[in-house]
Design an enzyme around this catalytic site. Structure first.
Site, PDB file in Angstrom:
ATOM      1  N   CYS A 160      15.354 -23.086  39.560  1.00 58.40           N
ATOM      2  CA  CYS A 160      16.796 -23.374  39.604  1.00 58.40           C
ATOM      3  C   CYS A 160      17.351 -23.358  41.028  1.00 58.40           C
ATOM      4  CB  CYS A 160      17.556 -22.406  38.705  1.00 58.40           C
ATOM      5  SG  CYS A 160      17.124 -20.686  38.944  1.00 58.40           S
ATOM      6  N   GLY A 209      20.660 -15.889  36.025  1.00 62.47           N
ATOM      7  CA  GLY A 209      19.378 -16.459  36.425  1.00 62.47           C
ATOM      8  C   GLY A 209      18.217 -15.617  35.936  1.00 62.47           C
ATOM      9  N   LYS A 216       8.680 -20.335  45.704  1.00 65.71           N
ATOM     10  CA  LYS A 216       8.908 -21.514  44.848  1.00 65.71           C
ATOM     11  C   LYS A 216       9.850 -22.503  45.532  1.00 65.71           C
ATOM     12  CE  LYS A 216       8.407 -18.936  40.533  1.00 65.71           C
ATOM     13  NZ  LYS A 216       9.175 -18.246  39.463  1.00 65.71           N
ATOM     14  N   HIS A 222      24.587 -20.242  40.766  1.00 62.09           N
ATOM     15  CA  HIS A 222      23.986 -19.821  42.040  1.00 62.09           C
ATOM     16  C   HIS A 222      24.709 -20.506  43.196  1.00 62.09           C
ATOM     17  CE1 HIS A 222      20.874 -17.982  39.816  1.00 62.09           C
ATOM     18  NE2 HIS A 222      19.842 -18.752  40.108  1.00 62.09           N
TER      19      HIS A 222
HETATM   20  N1  LIG Z   1      18.235 -18.243  33.422  1.00 64.52           N
HETATM   21  C1  LIG Z   1      18.137 -19.245  34.263  1.00 64.52           C
HETATM   22  O1  LIG Z   1      19.078 -19.549  35.008  1.00 64.52           O
HETATM   23  C2  LIG Z   1      16.892 -20.068  34.340  1.00 64.52           C
HETATM   24  C3  LIG Z   1      16.922 -21.170  35.168  1.00 64.52           C
HETATM   25  C4  LIG Z   1      15.780 -21.974  35.246  1.00 64.52           C
HETATM   26  C5  LIG Z   1      14.674 -21.652  34.519  1.00 64.52           C
HETATM   27  N2  LIG Z   1      14.674 -20.554  33.729  1.00 64.52           N
HETATM   28  C6  LIG Z   1      13.447 -20.294  32.960  1.00 64.52           C
HETATM   29  O2  LIG Z   1      13.728 -20.511  31.590  1.00 64.52           O
HETATM   30  C7  LIG Z   1      13.000 -19.595  30.802  1.00 64.52           C
HETATM   31  C8  LIG Z   1      13.951 -18.794  29.926  1.00 64.52           C
HETATM   32  O3  LIG Z   1      14.871 -18.095  30.730  1.00 64.52           O
HETATM   33  P1  LIG Z   1      16.182 -17.422  30.138  1.00 64.52           P
HETATM   34  O4  LIG Z   1      17.001 -17.093  31.307  1.00 64.52           O
HETATM   35  O5  LIG Z   1      16.742 -18.252  29.034  1.00 64.52           O
HETATM   36  O6  LIG Z   1      15.567 -16.063  29.538  1.00 64.52           O
HETATM   37  P2  LIG Z   1      16.099 -15.136  28.359  1.00 64.52           P
HETATM   38  O7  LIG Z   1      17.561 -15.254  28.189  1.00 64.52           O
HETATM   39  O8  LIG Z   1      15.499 -13.802  28.606  1.00 64.52           O
HETATM   40  O9  LIG Z   1      15.400 -15.788  27.069  1.00 64.52           O
HETATM   41  C9  LIG Z   1      14.011 -15.789  26.894  1.00 64.52           C
HETATM   42  C10 LIG Z   1      13.665 -16.575  25.654  1.00 64.52           C
HETATM   43  O10 LIG Z   1      12.238 -16.608  25.501  1.00 64.52           O
HETATM   44  C11 LIG Z   1      11.897 -16.114  24.218  1.00 64.52           C
HETATM   45  N3  LIG Z   1      10.602 -15.446  24.251  1.00 64.52           N
HETATM   46  C12 LIG Z   1      10.266 -14.337  24.941  1.00 64.52           C
HETATM   47  N4  LIG Z   1       8.974 -14.007  24.703  1.00 64.52           N
HETATM   48  C13 LIG Z   1       8.494 -14.946  23.846  1.00 64.52           C
HETATM   49  C14 LIG Z   1       7.243 -15.172  23.202  1.00 64.52           C
HETATM   50  N5  LIG Z   1       6.214 -14.344  23.406  1.00 64.52           N
HETATM   51  N6  LIG Z   1       7.103 -16.225  22.373  1.00 64.52           N
HETATM   52  C15 LIG Z   1       8.155 -17.053  22.150  1.00 64.52           C
HETATM   53  N7  LIG Z   1       9.364 -16.901  22.725  1.00 64.52           N
HETATM   54  C16 LIG Z   1       9.541 -15.863  23.556  1.00 64.52           C
HETATM   55  C17 LIG Z   1      13.016 -15.153  23.886  1.00 64.52           C
HETATM   56  O11 LIG Z   1      13.032 -14.895  22.492  1.00 64.52           O
HETATM   57  P3  LIG Z   1      13.663 -13.518  21.902  1.00 64.52           P
HETATM   58  O12 LIG Z   1      15.149 -13.691  21.909  1.00 64.52           O
HETATM   59  O13 LIG Z   1      13.075 -13.465  20.529  1.00 64.52           O
HETATM   60  O14 LIG Z   1      13.195 -12.409  22.781  1.00 64.52           O
HETATM   61  C18 LIG Z   1      14.211 -15.960  24.372  1.00 64.52           C
HETATM   62  O15 LIG Z   1      14.508 -16.993  23.462  1.00 64.52           O
HETATM   63  C19 LIG Z   1      12.168 -18.761  31.774  1.00 64.52           C
HETATM   64  O16 LIG Z   1      10.920 -19.366  31.915  1.00 64.52           O
HETATM   65  C20 LIG Z   1      12.949 -18.873  33.054  1.00 64.52           C
HETATM   66  O17 LIG Z   1      12.133 -18.692  34.192  1.00 64.52           O
HETATM   67  C21 LIG Z   1      15.769 -19.757  33.617  1.00 64.52           C
END
Ligand SMILES: NC(=O)c1ccc[n+]([C@@H]2O[C@H](COP(=O)([O-])OP(=O)(O)OC[C@H]3O[C@@H](n4cnc5c(N)ncnc54)[C@H](OP(=O)(O)O)[C@@H]3O)[C@@H](O)[C@H]2O)c1
Length: 343
Positions: free
Chosen positions: A131, A162, A215, A244
């Site tokens: 991001c 994030g 990254k 951000h």
């Molecule tokens: N946040 C950002 O701004 C951002 C930006 C770019 C990329 N990302 C990427 O996007 C991804 C998600 O980020 P997020 O911020 O949305 O995180 P988050 O709010 O912590 O959500 C994580 C998600 O992954 C699921 N999950 C965790 N362990 C799992 C497993 N073993 N099998 C299947 N699902 C699983 C969780 O399910 P439960 O609810 O059941 O735990 C939840 O739906 C990450 O790879 C992150 O690096 C995030």
């Protein structure tokens, strides 16, 4: 022409990015036929409403992808590494938000406004960049018409969201607790985030860079197709809920002007220039939150180097930094039937 409807899966549907993806599918009228939502086993059976209907969340596993044509992965790189190959084998195309495949040769790492041409009929997996890299590149890629970018020095001011939905809640809870004079121990983030800031919470390598900084540096080179580009990043987490910000000094191979930079940015897709010196109004996360566009401003020359420009960038990393960029990639992929049969 009525677009063909697609069977879509989202792995990580309960997360911060997953929730944003669900909203954007509706907002952008993505042509969804079936929608299948996955998360970790803890969320199995949870109900989520999306596209005007209630959906039951399934535990993500290798067998869940049969019949799907497009699967968004947004559940960390471990889950993508484990399950994306099964989705592809089941005939789906994958758009991955994690860092699992970004630097793999042959995997397009795409910001559609910048290198959408990296996608094609043969694409089975496309990676969404980090991001912070997306925000930086949205702000500097339009400046390539002024000259070749040789070096970028960038510092980030990264929102709690994030680090996911739990970190976002932690900022809210800790702020309330601090105002009431209570202490709340950090759990989603390594240090107190309310009324504080700290170096990005990713592991630090032997060279001293943390993963987020690495990254930004590596992915910028891949996306801009310039292995010579040098990027030095310092990534900081700040007590902002969403969006951000980044301050960047960009050095070119020739003298550049502020006016040309402003013009290039004003006509760039996905960018809005916010640069009002009189009113002291520049990009702010509070203005960028919830918006598709990345805000760019404080465009100014460098007193000591006529080949350099300074900028301030703000963008909603849950949208353009993740969910929106994923959907834009998916929309582009819909234009290419999958090579070698399938969808
Ligand atoms: N946040 C950002 O701004 C951002 C930006 C770019 C990329 N990302 C990427 O996007 C991804 C998600 O980020 P997020 O911020 O949305 O995180 P988050 O709010 O912590 O959500 C994580 C998600 O992954 C699921 N999950 C965790 N362990 C799992 C497993 N073993 N099998 C299947 N699902 C699983 C969780 O399910 P439960 O609810 O059941 O735990 C939840 O739906 C990450 O790879 C992150 O690096 C995030």
């Amino acid at each position: 022409v009525t677009p063909k409807l697609v069977n879509v899966g989202i792995v990580g549907a309960t997360g911060a990015v997953g929730q944003e993806l669900l909203g954007l599918l509706a907002e952008r009228r993505f042509p969804v036929n079936e929608l299948r939502l996955f998360a970790s086993p803890t969320s199995e059976g949870r109900k989520l409403s999306a596209l005007g209907a209630e959906h039951t969340v399934r535990a993500a596993g290798p067998e869940g992808f049969e019949g799907l044509e497009l699967v968004f992965f947004s559940a960390g790189s471990g889950t993508s590494l484990r399950l994306a190959p099964h989705a592809i084998e089941a005939g789906a195309r994958v758009v991955d938000n994690s860092s699992a495949f970004r630097m793999n040769e042959g995997v397009p790492l795409v910001i559609p406004e910048i290198n959408g041409d990296a996608l094609g009929p043969e694409t089975t997996i496309a990676a969404v960049p980090n991001c912070s890299a997306i925000m930086l590149l949205m702000g500097i890629a339009p400046l390539r018409r002024l000259g070749r970018i040789r070096r970028v020095i960038v510092s980030t001011y990264q929102a709690a969201s994030g680090a996911g939905a739990r970190a976002m809640q932690e900022l809210l809870d800790q702020t309330a607790a601090a105002l009431e004079g209570r202490e709340l121990k950090p759990s989603a983030l390594p240090h107190p985030i309310a009324f504080n800031l700290f170096c990005h919470d990713s592991p630090i390598g032997e060279d001293g860079r943390n993963d987020e900084e690495r990254k930004m540096e590596e992915e910028s080179r891949k996306i801009l197709g310039d292995p010579e580009l040098s990027v030095t990043a310092t990534c900081i987490r700040v007590p902002v809920l969403r969006a951000h910000s980044e301050s960047a000094c960009v050095e070119f191979d020739r003298a550049v002007s502020e006016q040309d930079a402003r013009q290039a940015l004003s006509s760039a897709a996905g960018v809005v220039v916010v640069d009002d010196r009189k009113a002291n109004r520049f990009p702010m996360p509070i203005d960028a939150a919830g918006k598709d566009e990345v805000l760019v401003g404080r465009i100014r020359g460098d007193m000591y180097n006529d080949k350099a420009l300074n900028l301030l960038i703000s963008g909603d990393q849950l949208r353009k930094g993740a969910a929106l960029n994923s959907i834009q990639i998916a929309e582009a992929l819909l234009r290419f039937p999958r090579a070698g049969g399938g969808q």
